[in-house]
Motif scaffolding. Structure first.
Motif, PDB file in Angstrom:
ATOM      1  N   MET A  98       0.627  -0.678   0.066  1.00 53.66           N
ATOM      2  CA  MET A  98       0.065   0.094  -0.328  1.00 53.66           C
ATOM      3  C   MET A  98       1.111   1.636   0.110  1.00 53.66           C
ATOM      4  SD  MET A  98      -3.168  -1.104   2.327  1.00 53.66           S
ATOM      5  CE  MET A  98      -4.161   0.585   2.190  1.00 53.66           C
ATOM      6  N   HIS A  99       0.163   2.284  -0.748  1.00 53.16           N
ATOM      7  CA  HIS A  99       1.129   3.931  -0.690  1.00 53.16           C
ATOM      8  C   HIS A  99       0.291   4.947  -0.376  1.00 53.16           C
ATOM      9  CE1 HIS A  99       4.124   1.884  -3.933  1.00 53.16           C
ATOM     10  NE2 HIS A  99       3.312   1.600  -4.025  1.00 53.16           N
ATOM     11  N   TYR A 100       0.943   5.008   1.144  1.00 50.67           N
ATOM     12  CA  TYR A 100       0.813   6.680   1.813  1.00 50.67           C
ATOM     13  C   TYR A 100       1.202   7.531   1.076  1.00 50.67           C
ATOM     14  CZ  TYR A 100      -1.702   2.760   4.150  1.00 50.67           C
ATOM     15  OH  TYR A 100      -2.098   1.910   4.694  1.00 50.67           O
ATOM     16  N   ASN A 101       0.907   8.377   0.605  1.00 52.96           N
ATOM     17  CA  ASN A 101       0.978   9.806  -0.111  1.00 52.96           C
ATOM     18  C   ASN A 101       0.564  10.950   1.613  1.00 52.96           C
ATOM     19  OD1 ASN A 101       2.368   9.328  -1.843  1.00 52.96           O
ATOM     20  ND2 ASN A 101       0.082   9.091  -3.043  1.00 52.96           N
ATOM     21  N   VAL A 102       2.011  11.273   2.195  1.00 52.60           N
ATOM     22  CA  VAL A 102       1.712  12.539   4.007  1.00 52.60           C
ATOM     23  C   VAL A 102       2.594  13.738   3.052  1.00 52.60           C
ATOM     24  CG1 VAL A 102       1.638  12.610   6.082  1.00 52.60           C
ATOM     25  CG2 VAL A 102       1.264  10.554   4.566  1.00 52.60           C
ATOM     26  N   LYS A 103       2.581  14.625   2.962  1.00 51.84           N
ATOM     27  CA  LYS A 103       3.173  15.490   2.798  1.00 51.84           C
ATOM     28  C   LYS A 103       3.354  16.240   5.144  1.00 51.84           C
ATOM     29  CE  LYS A 103       2.689  20.445   0.766  1.00 51.84           C
ATOM     30  NZ  LYS A 103       3.785  20.344   0.502  1.00 51.84           N
ATOM     31  N   VAL A 104       4.563  16.826   4.354  1.00 55.58           N
ATOM     32  CA  VAL A 104       5.019  16.639   5.711  1.00 55.58           C
ATOM     33  C   VAL A 104       5.112  18.429   6.273  1.00 55.58           C
ATOM     34  CG1 VAL A 104       5.898  15.886   7.680  1.00 55.58           C
ATOM     35  CG2 VAL A 104       5.259  14.590   6.410  1.00 55.58           C
ATOM     36  N   ASP A 105       4.005  19.250   6.757  1.00 61.58           N
ATOM     37  CA  ASP A 105       4.470  20.610   6.460  1.00 61.58           C
ATOM     38  C   ASP A 105       5.024  21.242   7.676  1.00 61.58           C
ATOM     39  OD1 ASP A 105       2.697  20.636   4.970  1.00 61.58           O
ATOM     40  OD2 ASP A 105       1.171  21.061   6.671  1.00 61.58           O
ATOM     41  N   ALA A 106       6.617  20.314   8.483  1.00 67.14           N
ATOM     42  CA  ALA A 106       7.727  20.961   9.580  1.00 67.14           C
ATOM     43  C   ALA A 106       8.497  21.126   8.432  1.00 67.14           C
ATOM     44  CB  ALA A 106       7.348  19.580  10.735  1.00 67.14           C
ATOM     45  N   PHE A 107       8.958  20.474   7.414  1.00 67.38           N
ATOM     46  CA  PHE A 107       9.764  21.181   6.630  1.00 67.38           C
ATOM     47  C   PHE A 107      10.200  23.218   6.065  1.00 67.38           C
ATOM     48  CE2 PHE A 107      10.366  16.414   6.478  1.00 67.38           C
ATOM     49  CZ  PHE A 107      11.818  16.422   6.902  1.00 67.38           C
ATOM     50  N   GLU A 108      10.314  23.775   6.500  1.00 70.29           N
ATOM     51  CA  GLU A 108      11.466  24.957   5.838  1.00 70.29           C
ATOM     52  C   GLU A 108      11.646  25.098   4.774  1.00 70.29           C
ATOM     53  OE1 GLU A 108      11.426  27.423   9.300  1.00 70.29           O
ATOM     54  OE2 GLU A 108      10.394  26.412  10.758  1.00 70.29           O
ATOM     55  N   GLY A 109      11.561  23.629   4.071  1.00 67.95           N
ATOM     56  CA  GLY A 109      12.871  24.481   2.974  1.00 67.95           C
ATOM     57  C   GLY A 109      13.693  23.400   2.546  1.00 67.95           C
ATOM     58  N   PRO A 110      14.830  23.380   1.807  1.00 67.70           N
ATOM     59  CA  PRO A 110      16.003  22.557   1.353  1.00 67.70           C
ATOM     60  C   PRO A 110      17.321  23.612   2.513  1.00 67.70           C
ATOM     61  CG  PRO A 110      15.345  23.427  -0.667  1.00 67.70           C
ATOM     62  CD  PRO A 110      14.455  23.776   0.358  1.00 67.70           C
ATOM     63  N   LEU A 111      17.070  24.903   2.499  1.00 62.50           N
ATOM     64  CA  LEU A 111      18.047  25.818   2.838  1.00 62.50           C
ATOM     65  C   LEU A 111      17.718  25.626   4.405  1.00 62.50           C
ATOM     66  CD1 LEU A 111      17.486  29.277   1.383  1.00 62.50           C
ATOM     67  CD2 LEU A 111      19.635  27.433   1.120  1.00 62.50           C
ATOM     68  N   ASP A 112      16.624  25.360   4.746  1.00 64.65           N
ATOM     69  CA  ASP A 112      15.920  24.960   6.965  1.00 64.65           C
ATOM     70  C   ASP A 112      16.770  23.953   7.269  1.00 64.65           C
ATOM     71  OD1 ASP A 112      14.830  25.222   8.525  1.00 64.65           O
ATOM     72  OD2 ASP A 112      13.506  23.931   8.519  1.00 64.65           O
ATOM     73  N   LEU A 113      16.507  22.975   6.008  1.00 65.91           N
ATOM     74  CA  LEU A 113      17.774  21.725   5.773  1.00 65.91           C
ATOM     75  C   LEU A 113      19.070  21.490   6.359  1.00 65.91           C
ATOM     76  CD1 LEU A 113      17.302  18.146   6.972  1.00 65.91           C
ATOM     77  CD2 LEU A 113      17.300  17.907   4.009  1.00 65.91           C
ATOM     78  N   LEU A 114      19.797  22.264   5.757  1.00 72.34           N
ATOM     79  CA  LEU A 114      21.148  22.321   5.389  1.00 72.34           C
ATOM     80  C   LEU A 114      21.379  22.946   6.397  1.00 72.34           C
ATOM     81  CD1 LEU A 114      21.783  23.762   1.861  1.00 72.34           C
ATOM     82  CD2 LEU A 114      22.521  21.874   2.838  1.00 72.34           C
ATOM     83  N   LEU A 160      15.119  18.753  -4.202  1.00 69.65           N
ATOM     84  CA  LEU A 160      15.773  17.547  -5.640  1.00 69.65           C
ATOM     85  C   LEU A 160      16.973  18.993  -6.345  1.00 69.65           C
ATOM     86  CD1 LEU A 160      13.101  15.712  -6.309  1.00 69.65           C
ATOM     87  CD2 LEU A 160      14.685  14.385  -4.755  1.00 69.65           C
ATOM     88  N   VAL A 161      16.433  20.361  -6.144  1.00 70.18           N
ATOM     89  CA  VAL A 161      16.933  21.036  -6.956  1.00 70.18           C
ATOM     90  C   VAL A 161      18.258  21.579  -5.643  1.00 70.18           C
ATOM     91  CG1 VAL A 161      17.019  23.668  -8.076  1.00 70.18           C
ATOM     92  CG2 VAL A 161      15.175  22.582  -8.037  1.00 70.18           C
ATOM     93  N   MET A 162      17.897  21.466  -4.656  1.00 67.57           N
ATOM     94  CA  MET A 162      19.037  21.332  -3.924  1.00 67.57           C
ATOM     95  C   MET A 162      19.852  20.420  -3.360  1.00 67.57           C
ATOM     96  SD  MET A 162      20.701  23.580  -1.703  1.00 67.57           S
ATOM     97  CE  MET A 162      19.410  25.112  -1.310  1.00 67.57           C
ATOM     98  N   ALA A 163      19.649  19.522  -3.665  1.00 66.36           N
ATOM     99  CA  ALA A 163      20.454  18.072  -4.180  1.00 66.36           C
ATOM    100  C   ALA A 163      21.417  18.247  -5.277  1.00 66.36           C
ATOM    101  CB  ALA A 163      19.518  16.906  -3.288  1.00 66.36           C
ATOM    102  N   ALA A 164      20.933  18.413  -5.571  1.00 57.45           N
ATOM    103  CA  ALA A 164      21.386  18.547  -7.262  1.00 57.45           C
ATOM    104  C   ALA A 164      22.757  19.328  -7.127  1.00 57.45           C
ATOM    105  CB  ALA A 164      21.177  18.786  -8.314  1.00 57.45           C
TER     106      ALA A 164
END
Length: 248
Positions: free
Chosen positions: A1-17, A59-63
């Motif tokens: 089964m596939h569950y598509n869950v959108k997580v709002d806690a991420f503020e963007g790739p710069l926040d992860l970096l 994905l753009v930031m990963a590239a």
């Protein structure tokens, strides 16, 4: 089964970096691109394993990170090395560093404004009112410094241990696991003030079951039915029923 869950806690790739830079205590002006890129890709891979909805900007930031990493690994000719002694603006990290510094500045400003908003919200012009009912709510549901990044890191660590213990050959069984049913099972385990370690909730170590359990925990936290706390960095994450839910 596939569950598509959108997580709002991420503020963007710069926040992860920024999270990775702070976690590994590296100089933002001298980023070890190879190390940060590997850790960034690990988080992205984990999100893909969990089938979370990843925005294209991640994905753009990963590239971008891979391109910078590749450029820094390329051998340089002697004349290029000589030019670098007189001109340091060719550092492939420079644009990314400027973006991170700018992002951090606005993030800190936003945090300061949030504190001021919280402080201002304590001022009232109306007569005193009985707020006993509200003051009891969520008195013990603080999650401290636990973030979605910490939850992902805990899931990564547990998944790695499970893979190491599994035999090289195994039989893959396909089983449909309703996420709503798993949510009810977790609530039942924690009903009545019970507390469990995050890892103890993963009783079935099949990949599909682990993913459903993780998503069920996130959904219950999102609806404020569960809370969590963590004692110190990299400490064990404890999951328990929120006080508001327990009072119902």
């Amino acid at each position: 089964m596939h569950y598509n869950v959108k997580v709002d806690a991420f503020e963007g790739p710069l926040d992860l970096l920024l999270h990775l830079i702070n976690k590994y205590e590296v100089d933002i002006y001298d980023i070890p691109v190879s190390q940060i890129t590997d850790q960034y890709l690990t988080y992205i891979h984990t999100m893909q394993e969990l089938e979370l909805d990843i925005a294209s900007e991640y994905l753009v930031m990963a590239a971008t990170l891979l391109a910078i990493k590749s450029k820094m690994l390329l051998p340089q000719r002697e004349e290029e090395l000589f030019e670098e002694e007189h001109d340091l603006e060719d550092d492939p990290r420079e644009e990314l560093v400027q973006r991170l510094v700018e992002y951090r500045k606005y993030k800190e400003a936003a945090d300061e404004l949030k504190k001021k908003e919280s402080s201002r919200s304590l001022l009232y012009t109306r007569p005193p009112a009985d707020v006993t009912e509200y003051s009891r709510e969520d008195s013990n549901t603080s999650i401290g410094d636990v973030t979605l990044y910490d939850m992902l890191a805990a899931f990564q660590k547990m998944s790695r241990r499970v893979k190491e213990k599994k035999p090289k050959r195994t039989t893959i069984k396909t089983e449909e696991i309703p996420i709503e049913g798993r949510m009810n099972e977790i609530k039942q385990q924690l009903r009545g003030g019970g507390r469990k370690r995050f890892t103890d909730l993963f009783t079935d170590h099949e990949k599909g079951s682990m993913i459903v359990t993780f998503l069920a925990i996130l959904e219950l936290m999102k609806t404020s039915e569960l809370s969590c706390e963590q004692e110190g960095n990299f400490g064990e994450i404890m999951i328990f029923e929120s006080e508001r839910k327990a009072m119902e």
